[in-house]
Scaffold this motif. Sequence first.
Motif, PDB file in Angstrom:
ATOM      1  N   ASP A  59       0.919  -1.323  -0.026  1.00 49.75           N
ATOM      2  CA  ASP A  59      -0.118   0.118  -0.162  1.00 49.75           C
ATOM      3  C   ASP A  59       0.727   1.202  -0.082  1.00 49.75           C
ATOM      4  N   ALA A  60       1.984   1.218   0.072  1.00 48.60           N
ATOM      5  CA  ALA A  60       3.053   2.454   0.277  1.00 48.60           C
ATOM      6  C   ALA A  60       2.765   3.396  -0.952  1.00 48.60           C
ATOM      7  N   PRO A  61       2.790   2.893  -2.244  1.00 48.34           N
ATOM      8  CA  PRO A  61       2.708   3.940  -3.244  1.00 48.34           C
ATOM      9  C   PRO A  61       1.436   4.528  -3.222  1.00 48.34           C
ATOM     10  N   ARG A  62       0.460   3.943  -2.776  1.00 49.14           N
ATOM     11  CA  ARG A  62      -0.890   4.816  -2.729  1.00 49.14           C
ATOM     12  C   ARG A  62      -0.951   5.763  -1.653  1.00 49.14           C
ATOM     13  N   ALA A  63      -0.101   5.030  -0.440  1.00 50.54           N
ATOM     14  CA  ALA A  63      -0.022   6.077   0.569  1.00 50.54           C
ATOM     15  C   ALA A  63       0.619   7.356   0.572  1.00 50.54           C
ATOM     16  N   VAL A  64       1.856   7.081  -0.208  1.00 52.87           N
ATOM     17  CA  VAL A  64       2.557   8.252  -0.437  1.00 52.87           C
ATOM     18  C   VAL A  64       1.996   9.261  -1.460  1.00 52.87           C
ATOM     19  N   THR A  65       1.033   8.772  -2.218  1.00 52.50           N
ATOM     20  CA  THR A  65       0.417   9.668  -3.150  1.00 52.50           C
ATOM     21  C   THR A  65      -0.485  10.373  -2.235  1.00 52.50           C
ATOM     22  N   LEU A  66      -1.334   9.728  -1.624  1.00 51.70           N
ATOM     23  CA  LEU A  66      -2.316  10.595  -0.746  1.00 51.70           C
ATOM     24  C   LEU A  66      -1.803  11.564   0.142  1.00 51.70           C
ATOM     25  N   LEU A  67      -0.782  11.086   0.811  1.00 51.11           N
ATOM     26  CA  LEU A  67      -0.031  11.967   1.998  1.00 51.11           C
ATOM     27  C   LEU A  67       0.510  13.350   1.142  1.00 51.11           C
ATOM     28  N   GLN A  68       1.052  13.071  -0.273  1.00 51.59           N
ATOM     29  CA  GLN A  68       1.436  14.233  -1.070  1.00 51.59           C
ATOM     30  C   GLN A  68       0.309  15.077  -1.221  1.00 51.59           C
ATOM     31  N   LEU A  69      -0.805  14.427  -1.690  1.00 51.14           N
ATOM     32  CA  LEU A  69      -1.946  15.401  -1.992  1.00 51.14           C
ATOM     33  C   LEU A  69      -2.542  16.274  -0.623  1.00 51.14           C
ATOM     34  N   ILE A  70      -2.565  15.603   0.477  1.00 55.52           N
ATOM     35  CA  ILE A  70      -2.726  16.365   1.719  1.00 55.52           C
ATOM     36  C   ILE A  70      -1.741  17.395   2.017  1.00 55.52           C
ATOM     37  N   GLU A  71      -0.579  16.959   1.918  1.00 57.83           N
ATOM     38  CA  GLU A  71       0.545  18.112   2.207  1.00 57.83           C
ATOM     39  C   GLU A  71       0.194  19.398   1.028  1.00 57.83           C
ATOM     40  N   GLU A  72       0.154  19.188  -0.128  1.00 58.88           N
ATOM     41  CA  GLU A  72      -0.069  20.026  -1.061  1.00 58.88           C
ATOM     42  C   GLU A  72      -1.355  21.048  -1.062  1.00 58.88           C
ATOM     43  N   HIS A  73      -2.445  20.243  -0.653  1.00 60.32           N
ATOM     44  CA  HIS A  73      -3.622  20.977  -0.686  1.00 60.32           C
ATOM     45  C   HIS A  73      -4.473  21.062   0.561  1.00 60.32           C
ATOM     46  N   GLY A  74      -3.951  20.281   1.518  1.00 60.71           N
ATOM     47  CA  GLY A  74      -4.517  20.487   3.089  1.00 60.71           C
ATOM     48  C   GLY A  74      -5.790  20.460   3.203  1.00 60.71           C
ATOM     49  N   PRO A  75      -6.524  21.192   3.849  1.00 59.72           N
ATOM     50  CA  PRO A  75      -8.000  21.263   4.258  1.00 59.72           C
ATOM     51  C   PRO A  75      -8.878  21.643   3.098  1.00 59.72           C
ATOM     52  N   GLU A  76      -8.388  22.065   1.805  1.00 58.12           N
ATOM     53  CA  GLU A  76      -9.325  22.473   0.927  1.00 58.12           C
ATOM     54  C   GLU A  76      -9.630  21.299  -0.223  1.00 58.12           C
TER      55      GLU A  76
END
Length: 89
Positions: A59-76
């Motif tokens: 699951d690591a590749p999907r998790a890293v992608t999701l975490l990057q989205l969170i970091e880039e876009h945060g609460p929006e």
Amino acid sequence: MSPSEDLCVVANAHSVMEAAPIVAALERAGIKAMTGNTNSATLLPEVMGEVEILVTNHDAPRAVTLLQLIEEHGPEIDWSQVDVGQPEE
């Protein structure tokens, strides 16, 4: 997660409280996640970056992608519109 699954660290947090919403976000996306190394963070709260967020290697590749989205876009982020792929059983 079973003990026999290979785990990897996808992120680090400064505390258990900081790690909890990260784990929850991964879980909402169908990625089983857990914290590791929490004893040192609990015993030594002044030590930064000691809580690991762990997922299976699979699951690591999907998790890293999701975490990057969170970091880039945060609460929006509109989570109803995000597709991080299908969870695999």
